[in-house]
Write a protein that holds these residues in place. Sequence first.
Motif, PDB file in Angstrom:
ATOM      1  N   UNK A   4      -3.804  20.013   2.724  1.00 17.28           N
ATOM      2  CA  UNK A   4      -4.238  18.613   2.738  1.00 17.28           C
ATOM      3  C   UNK A   4      -3.723  17.918   3.997  1.00 17.28           C
ATOM      4  N   UNK A   5      -4.367  16.855   4.446  1.00 22.48           N
ATOM      5  CA  UNK A   5      -3.937  16.167   5.667  1.00 22.48           C
ATOM      6  C   UNK A   5      -2.554  15.525   5.516  1.00 22.48           C
ATOM      7  N   UNK A   6      -1.916  15.374   6.639  1.00 25.95           N
ATOM      8  CA  UNK A   6      -0.622  14.705   6.700  1.00 25.95           C
ATOM      9  C   UNK A   6      -0.756  13.466   7.580  1.00 25.95           C
ATOM     10  N   UNK A   7       0.082  12.470   7.318  1.00 30.39           N
ATOM     11  CA  UNK A   7       0.000  11.226   8.081  1.00 30.39           C
ATOM     12  C   UNK A   7       1.362  10.570   8.138  1.00 30.39           C
ATOM     13  N   UNK A   8       1.495   9.597   9.057  1.00 32.57           N
ATOM     14  CA  UNK A   8       2.662   8.739   9.087  1.00 32.57           C
ATOM     15  C   UNK A   8       2.210   7.297   8.942  1.00 32.57           C
ATOM     16  N   UNK A   9       3.122   6.449   8.517  1.00 37.06           N
ATOM     17  CA  UNK A   9       2.842   5.035   8.321  1.00 37.06           C
ATOM     18  C   UNK A   9       2.973   4.322   9.662  1.00 37.06           C
ATOM     19  N   UNK A  10       1.962   3.533  10.039  1.00 38.53           N
ATOM     20  CA  UNK A  10       1.947   2.891  11.360  1.00 38.53           C
ATOM     21  C   UNK A  10       1.895   1.362  11.261  1.00 38.53           C
ATOM     22  N   UNK A  11       2.221   0.810  10.096  1.00 35.69           N
ATOM     23  CA  UNK A  11       2.421  -0.633   9.940  1.00 35.69           C
ATOM     24  C   UNK A  11       3.860  -0.823   9.463  1.00 35.69           C
ATOM     25  N   UNK A  12       4.452  -2.014   9.674  1.00 32.62           N
ATOM     26  CA  UNK A  12       5.863  -2.191   9.305  1.00 32.62           C
ATOM     27  C   UNK A  12       6.170  -1.855   7.853  1.00 32.62           C
ATOM     28  N   UNK A  13       5.340  -2.352   6.936  1.00 31.82           N
ATOM     29  CA  UNK A  13       5.512  -2.083   5.503  1.00 31.82           C
ATOM     30  C   UNK A  13       4.129  -1.951   4.884  1.00 31.82           C
ATOM     31  N   UNK A  14       3.889  -0.863   4.177  1.00 32.21           N
ATOM     32  CA  UNK A  14       2.592  -0.644   3.527  1.00 32.21           C
ATOM     33  C   UNK A  14       2.790  -0.590   2.016  1.00 32.21           C
ATOM     34  N   UNK A  15       2.020  -1.357   1.248  1.00 29.55           N
ATOM     35  CA  UNK A  15       2.137  -1.283  -0.207  1.00 29.55           C
ATOM     36  C   UNK A  15       1.628   0.049  -0.741  1.00 29.55           C
ATOM     37  N   UNK A  16       2.328   0.565  -1.719  1.00 33.31           N
ATOM     38  CA  UNK A  16       1.899   1.762  -2.447  1.00 33.31           C
ATOM     39  C   UNK A  16       1.503   1.301  -3.836  1.00 33.31           C
ATOM     40  N   UNK A  17       0.229   1.493  -4.181  1.00 27.80           N
ATOM     41  CA  UNK A  17      -0.304   0.878  -5.395  1.00 27.80           C
ATOM     42  C   UNK A  17      -0.588   1.910  -6.490  1.00 27.80           C
ATOM     43  N   UNK A  18      -0.651   1.403  -7.726  1.00 27.39           N
ATOM     44  CA  UNK A  18      -0.850   2.276  -8.874  1.00 27.39           C
ATOM     45  C   UNK A  18      -2.255   2.870  -8.895  1.00 27.39           C
ATOM     46  N   UNK A  19      -3.244   2.106  -8.436  1.00 26.99           N
ATOM     47  CA  UNK A  19      -4.617   2.591  -8.375  1.00 26.99           C
ATOM     48  C   UNK A  19      -5.218   2.180  -7.029  1.00 26.99           C
ATOM     49  N   UNK A  20      -6.419   2.658  -6.758  1.00 29.63           N
ATOM     50  CA  UNK A  20      -7.052   2.449  -5.453  1.00 29.63           C
ATOM     51  C   UNK A  20      -7.723   1.082  -5.384  1.00 29.63           C
ATOM     52  N   UNK A  21      -6.907   0.019  -5.360  1.00 28.18           N
ATOM     53  CA  UNK A  21      -7.441  -1.349  -5.278  1.00 28.18           C
ATOM     54  C   UNK A  21      -6.344  -2.278  -4.800  1.00 28.18           C
ATOM     55  N   UNK A  22      -6.728  -3.275  -3.995  1.00 26.97           N
ATOM     56  CA  UNK A  22      -5.751  -4.235  -3.494  1.00 26.97           C
ATOM     57  C   UNK A  22      -5.144  -5.066  -4.619  1.00 26.97           C
ATOM     58  N   UNK A  23      -5.869  -5.225  -5.711  1.00 25.84           N
ATOM     59  CA  UNK A  23      -5.358  -6.012  -6.831  1.00 25.84           C
ATOM     60  C   UNK A  23      -4.453  -5.197  -7.748  1.00 25.84           C
ATOM     61  N   UNK A  24      -4.366  -3.920  -7.502  1.00 24.96           N
ATOM     62  CA  UNK A  24      -3.550  -3.057  -8.355  1.00 24.96           C
ATOM     63  C   UNK A  24      -2.061  -3.330  -8.141  1.00 24.96           C
ATOM     64  N   UNK A  25      -1.257  -3.026  -9.145  1.00 22.66           N
ATOM     65  CA  UNK A  25       0.188  -3.223  -9.078  1.00 22.66           C
ATOM     66  C   UNK A  25       0.799  -2.461  -7.903  1.00 22.66           C
ATOM     67  N   UNK A  26       1.682  -3.122  -7.157  1.00 20.63           N
ATOM     68  CA  UNK A  26       2.444  -2.446  -6.114  1.00 20.63           C
ATOM     69  C   UNK A  26       3.635  -1.751  -6.777  1.00 20.63           C
ATOM     70  N   UNK A  27       3.625  -0.437  -6.793  1.00 20.61           N
ATOM     71  CA  UNK A  27       4.674   0.315  -7.463  1.00 20.61           C
ATOM     72  C   UNK A  27       5.800   0.710  -6.518  1.00 20.61           C
ATOM     73  N   UNK A  28       5.526   0.689  -5.229  1.00 18.27           N
ATOM     74  CA  UNK A  28       6.551   0.971  -4.224  1.00 18.27           C
ATOM     75  C   UNK A  28       6.005   0.539  -2.875  1.00 18.27           C
ATOM     76  N   UNK A  29       6.743   0.847  -1.826  1.00 20.78           N
ATOM     77  CA  UNK A  29       6.290   0.574  -0.469  1.00 20.78           C
ATOM     78  C   UNK A  29       6.541   1.796   0.415  1.00 20.78           C
TER      79      UNK A  29
END
Length: 258
Positions: free
Chosen positions: A1-26
């Motif tokens: 599978x592809x690999x990536x790095x984060x290129x913004x200061x802080x990126x939300x990690x969400x429970x589901x694939x939606x901006x309205x979904x709960x942020x479970x981590x960063x």
Amino acid sequence: MPYAIVVVPVAPLRATAAHRSEMISQLLWGEGVEIINTAPDGWVEVVNQYDGYTGWASLSHLEEVSEEIYHAPATHYLPEWSNEILLNGQPMILPFGCLLKGYTNLSAKWGNVQVNLLEKPPVLPAAGSPVNTKHLLADAKKFLNTAYLWGGRNVFGVDCSGFVQNVFKLSGIPLLRDASQQATQGITVDFLQEARLGDLAFFDNPEGRITHVGLLLNDHEILHASGKVRIDPIDNQGIINADTNIRTHQLRIIKRFF
């Protein structure tokens, strides 16, 4: 599978694939992720390389890299409350605790990502040296008065387990993401009176589930994220809010990591 790095200061990690979904981590800038699934509208399910946490991220916050770069070890962390860099020639401010791979002479390059530090920061080794409790305490105090944020992992908003995870990271001690997971690590300290600076205290709810963690300063004070990152007294029963004198958390177990 592809690999990536984060290129913004802080990126939300969400429970589901939606901006309205709960942020479970960063995800913090520079962290590696493995992409394990995709969804419409630019969402990808990822596993955080650092702590194994899984959630959904926006593909626009990531830059794909080779497997070789992904597996290269982190060499340094940015230790200032905010750190100014140039990312592919564009200015960016990064929060405390972001990592660098292959740092040399004020720059690093990961695939298509070129990082230049505008001023020489006092970068810290990611691991390999004994824990300096003076430095660990100084790192922890940088979070004082940071607002509590569910799922937060940085000095602009943090939850209890994200706080201790970030502080320990700069001393080369890897912690899992959630308090209940962290409680499975380390060595048990039998009595609060035996606690020392750097031990972690864990607290449970009425159902017996561990829901909170804090950094012990000694056998009677704790630094933790509750409303905001603060110092409160602790006794054998748990934490007492220094402002209200109300007991807020029930002590379950104490763990030692170094």
